[in-house]
Design an enzyme around this catalytic site. Structure first.
Site, PDB file in Angstrom:
ATOM      1  N   SER A 171       0.857  -1.189   0.000  1.00  0.00           N
ATOM      2  CA  SER A 171       0.000   0.000   0.000  1.00  0.00           C
ATOM      3  C   SER A 171       0.888   1.233   0.000  1.00  0.00           C
ATOM      4  CB  SER A 171      -0.879  -0.006   1.262  1.00  0.00           C
ATOM      5  OG  SER A 171      -1.539   1.231   1.401  1.00  0.00           O
ATOM      6  N   TYR A 194      -1.859   0.590  10.772  1.00  0.00           N
ATOM      7  CA  TYR A 194      -1.865   0.129   9.379  1.00  0.00           C
ATOM      8  C   TYR A 194      -0.541   0.489   8.722  1.00  0.00           C
ATOM      9  CZ  TYR A 194      -3.674  -0.602   4.624  1.00  0.00           C
ATOM     10  OH  TYR A 194      -3.876  -1.051   3.334  1.00  0.00           O
TER      11      TYR A 194
HETATM   12  N1  NAP Z   1      -8.727  -1.071  -1.190  1.00  0.00           N
HETATM   13  C1  NAP Z   1      -7.726  -0.205  -1.238  1.00  0.00           C
HETATM   14  O1  NAP Z   1      -7.911   0.988  -1.589  1.00  0.00           O
HETATM   15  C2  NAP Z   1      -6.326  -0.639  -0.911  1.00  0.00           C
HETATM   16  C3  NAP Z   1      -5.274   0.239  -1.113  1.00  0.00           C
HETATM   17  C4  NAP Z   1      -3.988  -0.165  -0.832  1.00  0.00           C
HETATM   18  C5  NAP Z   1      -3.747  -1.450  -0.354  1.00  0.00           C
HETATM   19  N2  NAP Z   1      -4.781  -2.275  -0.128  1.00  0.00           N
HETATM   20  C6  NAP Z   1      -4.490  -3.629   0.383  1.00  0.00           C
HETATM   21  O2  NAP Z   1      -5.083  -4.569  -0.473  1.00  0.00           O
HETATM   22  C7  NAP Z   1      -5.447  -5.726   0.264  1.00  0.00           C
HETATM   23  C8  NAP Z   1      -6.913  -6.055   0.015  1.00  0.00           C
HETATM   24  O3  NAP Z   1      -7.695  -4.929   0.349  1.00  0.00           O
HETATM   25  P1  NAP Z   1      -9.247  -4.858   0.024  1.00  0.00           P
HETATM   26  O4  NAP Z   1      -9.569  -3.433  -0.201  1.00  0.00           O
HETATM   27  O5  NAP Z   1      -9.634  -5.858  -0.991  1.00  0.00           O
HETATM   28  O6  NAP Z   1      -9.835  -5.244   1.460  1.00  0.00           O
HETATM   29  P2  NAP Z   1     -11.199  -5.958   1.855  1.00  0.00           P
HETATM   30  O7  NAP Z   1     -12.200  -5.821   0.766  1.00  0.00           O
HETATM   31  O8  NAP Z   1     -11.548  -5.463   3.207  1.00  0.00           O
HETATM   32  O9  NAP Z   1     -10.763  -7.489   1.950  1.00  0.00           O
HETATM   33  C9  NAP Z   1      -9.898  -7.927   2.968  1.00  0.00           C
HETATM   34  C10 NAP Z   1      -9.675  -9.405   2.772  1.00  0.00           C
HETATM   35  O10 NAP Z   1      -8.848  -9.871   3.854  1.00  0.00           O
HETATM   36  C11 NAP Z   1      -9.501 -10.971   4.454  1.00  0.00           C
HETATM   37  N3  NAP Z   1      -9.235 -11.063   5.872  1.00  0.00           N
HETATM   38  C12 NAP Z   1      -9.418 -10.106   6.825  1.00  0.00           C
HETATM   39  N4  NAP Z   1      -9.135 -10.590   8.028  1.00  0.00           N
HETATM   40  C13 NAP Z   1      -8.759 -11.881   7.847  1.00  0.00           C
HETATM   41  C14 NAP Z   1      -8.362 -12.911   8.721  1.00  0.00           C
HETATM   42  N5  NAP Z   1      -8.304 -12.756  10.061  1.00  0.00           N
HETATM   43  N6  NAP Z   1      -8.056 -14.125   8.182  1.00  0.00           N
HETATM   44  C15 NAP Z   1      -8.125 -14.324   6.854  1.00  0.00           C
HETATM   45  N7  NAP Z   1      -8.497 -13.382   5.971  1.00  0.00           N
HETATM   46  C16 NAP Z   1      -8.814 -12.180   6.477  1.00  0.00           C
HETATM   47  C17 NAP Z   1     -10.989 -10.735   4.223  1.00  0.00           C
HETATM   48  O11 NAP Z   1     -11.691 -11.974   4.238  1.00  0.00           O
HETATM   49  P3  NAP Z   1     -12.678 -12.467   5.394  1.00  0.00           P
HETATM   50  O12 NAP Z   1     -13.256 -11.256   6.063  1.00  0.00           O
HETATM   51  O13 NAP Z   1     -13.657 -13.300   4.649  1.00  0.00           O
HETATM   52  O14 NAP Z   1     -11.805 -13.267   6.278  1.00  0.00           O
HETATM   53  C18 NAP Z   1     -10.973 -10.187   2.808  1.00  0.00           C
HETATM   54  O15 NAP Z   1     -10.947 -11.239   1.886  1.00  0.00           O
HETATM   55  C19 NAP Z   1      -5.126  -5.415   1.724  1.00  0.00           C
HETATM   56  O16 NAP Z   1      -3.870  -5.972   2.060  1.00  0.00           O
HETATM   57  C20 NAP Z   1      -5.070  -3.897   1.749  1.00  0.00           C
HETATM   58  O17 NAP Z   1      -4.221  -3.434   2.781  1.00  0.00           O
HETATM   59  C21 NAP Z   1      -6.055  -1.907  -0.401  1.00  0.00           C
END
Ligand code: NAP
Length: 167
Positions: A133, A146
């Site tokens: 990120s 974070y």
């Molecule tokens: N969205 C953005 O703008 C953005 C920007 C920069 C970086 N990122 C990074 O991209 C990645 C994905 O982000 P996203 O936006 O797709 O987030 P999201 O929609 O909130 O999805 C998070 C994922 O992590 C899983 N997760 C959370 N807690 C968990 C646990 N205890 N065990 C196993 N799985 C777990 C969730 O699955 P369950 O809840 O089903 O377990 C879900 O599949 C993250 O690493 C985030 O930091 C995102």
């Protein structure tokens, strides 16, 4: 990286980016092992991508060990699961710190290390993808936890100025 025909383990597959990554990899001919806690969402995604489901909580050490046990048969590891850690440092409880560290930092570090060891032991190639990120590059107010985890991931895997980091 050869995606067609590869077996790819994707964490956080039930989330926004994870679902998009799963579809993209499946469209390119990969067999995707979809993992997250939300089994029903994963089952639906598996129907659409032809992948397989491994329900696991990455903050649970037994679940994480089980997922590590599958890494011998994986060609590419994508550590995408992540949660936010927002709020001021002064109001943060230790259990909140532990949980964000477990999911965002400990689990990808353990998975990557186990995967690298297995690849080296069996003399086979492997690829590791970490979803970072901008929060691992610059800090913003009220996201210290974070930021800390995403800076940590970069510390483990960032490309060294003089070349790729070997694992
Ligand atoms: N969205 C953005 O703008 C953005 C920007 C920069 C970086 N990122 C990074 O991209 C990645 C994905 O982000 P996203 O936006 O797709 O987030 P999201 O929609 O909130 O999805 C998070 C994922 O992590 C899983 N997760 C959370 N807690 C968990 C646990 N205890 N065990 C196993 N799985 C777990 C969730 O699955 P369950 O809840 O089903 O377990 C879900 O599949 C993250 O690493 C985030 O930091 C995102």
């Amino acid at each position: 990286m050869e995606i067609r025909g590869s077996r790819i383990l994707l964490t956080g597959a039930s989330g926004g980016l994870g679902e998009a990554i799963a579809h993209d990899l499946a469209d390119r001919g990969a067999h995707v092992v979809l993992t997250a806690r939300s089994g029903e969402i994963l089952a639906e995604l598996a129907k659409r991508t032809g992948g397989e489901v491994q329900v696991a909580d990455l903050a649970d050490r037994d679940d994480l060990s089980r997922i590590c046990g599958m890494l011998s048969e994986v060609d590419v590891l994508v550590c995408n699961a992540g949660i936010g850690g927002y709020g001021s440092v002064s109001g943060t409880r230790v259990d909140q710190i532990d949980h964000v560290l477990d999911v965002n930092l400990r689990a990808p570090m353990v998975l990557a290390t186990e995967f690298a060891n297995r690849c080296i032991e069996s003399s086979r190639p492997g690829q590791i993808v970490m979803i970072g990120s901008l929060s691992g590059v610059v800090t913003t107010p009220n996201s210290a936890l974070y930021n800390g985890t995403k800076f940590g991931l970069r510390g483990l895997h960032a490309r060294h100025p003089t070349g790729p980091r070997s694992v």
